[in-house]
Write a protein that holds these residues in place. Sequence first.
Motif, PDB file in Angstrom:
ATOM      1  N   ALA A 178       0.837  -1.209   0.000  1.00 40.25           N
ATOM      2  CA  ALA A 178       0.000   0.000   0.000  1.00 40.25           C
ATOM      3  C   ALA A 178       0.870   1.256   0.000  1.00 40.25           C
ATOM      4  CB  ALA A 178      -0.944  -0.006   1.201  1.00 40.25           C
ATOM      5  N   LEU A 179       1.974   1.236   0.729  1.00 43.98           N
ATOM      6  CA  LEU A 179       2.892   2.376   0.747  1.00 43.98           C
ATOM      7  C   LEU A 179       3.557   2.564  -0.626  1.00 43.98           C
ATOM      8  CD1 LEU A 179       4.568   1.910   4.261  1.00 43.98           C
ATOM      9  CD2 LEU A 179       2.798   3.565   3.608  1.00 43.98           C
ATOM     10  N   ILE A 180       3.906   1.468  -1.267  1.00 46.52           N
ATOM     11  CA  ILE A 180       4.482   1.538  -2.615  1.00 46.52           C
ATOM     12  C   ILE A 180       3.432   2.088  -3.586  1.00 46.52           C
ATOM     13  CG2 ILE A 180       5.353   0.155  -4.557  1.00 46.52           C
ATOM     14  CD1 ILE A 180       6.619  -1.719  -2.357  1.00 46.52           C
ATOM     15  N   ASP A 181       2.204   1.564  -3.474  1.00 48.70           N
ATOM     16  CA  ASP A 181       1.120   2.024  -4.352  1.00 48.70           C
ATOM     17  C   ASP A 181       0.834   3.507  -4.147  1.00 48.70           C
ATOM     18  OD1 ASP A 181       0.936  -0.577  -5.276  1.00 48.70           O
ATOM     19  OD2 ASP A 181      -0.888  -1.055  -4.146  1.00 48.70           O
ATOM     20  N   LEU A 182       0.949   3.974  -2.911  1.00 47.50           N
ATOM     21  CA  LEU A 182       0.734   5.392  -2.622  1.00 47.50           C
ATOM     22  C   LEU A 182       1.768   6.251  -3.348  1.00 47.50           C
ATOM     23  CD1 LEU A 182      -0.921   7.478  -1.071  1.00 47.50           C
ATOM     24  CD2 LEU A 182       0.555   7.078   0.911  1.00 47.50           C
ATOM     25  N   SER A 183       2.988   5.779  -3.356  1.00 48.46           N
ATOM     26  CA  SER A 183       4.053   6.491  -4.059  1.00 48.46           C
ATOM     27  C   SER A 183       3.759   6.532  -5.560  1.00 48.46           C
ATOM     28  CB  SER A 183       5.381   5.787  -3.781  1.00 48.46           C
ATOM     29  OG  SER A 183       6.450   6.587  -4.127  1.00 48.46           O
ATOM     30  N   ASP A 184       3.286   5.420  -6.108  1.00 48.01           N
ATOM     31  CA  ASP A 184       2.905   5.387  -7.527  1.00 48.01           C
ATOM     32  C   ASP A 184       1.731   6.325  -7.792  1.00 48.01           C
ATOM     33  OD1 ASP A 184       4.862   3.497  -8.073  1.00 48.01           O
ATOM     34  OD2 ASP A 184       3.470   1.797  -7.948  1.00 48.01           O
ATOM     35  N   TYR A 185       0.776   6.353  -6.880  1.00 44.65           N
ATOM     36  CA  TYR A 185      -0.400   7.202  -7.053  1.00 44.65           C
ATOM     37  C   TYR A 185      -0.013   8.683  -7.110  1.00 44.65           C
ATOM     38  CZ  TYR A 185      -4.484   9.968  -6.065  1.00 44.65           C
ATOM     39  OH  TYR A 185      -5.439  10.938  -6.134  1.00 44.65           O
TER      40      TYR A 185
END
Length: 191
Positions: A178-185
């Motif tokens: 989720a933290l990685i996805d947040l960075s992508d977002y």
Amino acid sequence: LEVVKLLSEVIKDMAEGEIQQGLSRFDTTTTIEGYLAKTYNKTASLMANSAKAAGCLSGVSDQVADNLYHYGRNLGLAFQIVDDILDFTASTDVLGKPAGSDLVSGNLTAPVLFALEEKPYLEVLIEREFAQPEDKEQALALVRDSKGIKRSREMAAKYAKAAVKNISVLKPSESKQALIDLSDYVLSRLY
């Protein structure tokens, strides 16, 4: 107590960031380093110290808490740089405010600071605080015609990538993803 201290730091940083921004309005000598310091205080400190606070509350080691802090710092810087880019590339409907409103209010963001390096006339427009009716549109065109937005995108991507690297110490989990996805977002808001 540690979490209270961290959130108190955020309040101090936000106040300092507002003061920095007020003192540097229309200041064409502002550097990228000065912009990043102000951006840390106004935006990234909240994310950095909140991420570290979550780590403290979860009982992680000091090293992991520091990595979480740097994750939040880098994510916060990327987020604000993207936001500053959108001030030039998104519609008024998307922004909820007129395009270029940060620039017109004297807040010189990364796209503007990079554009100033290529477009000397932009400095004239800023220093006279957009006094002429066509100044705002000319300034927006100069920023859009420069490499300022491209260079800002690259800088945002660098910080988002650094944020992901900061959490490489975490074991694989849904939370880490989720933290990685947040960075992508954060970066996906540009497209």
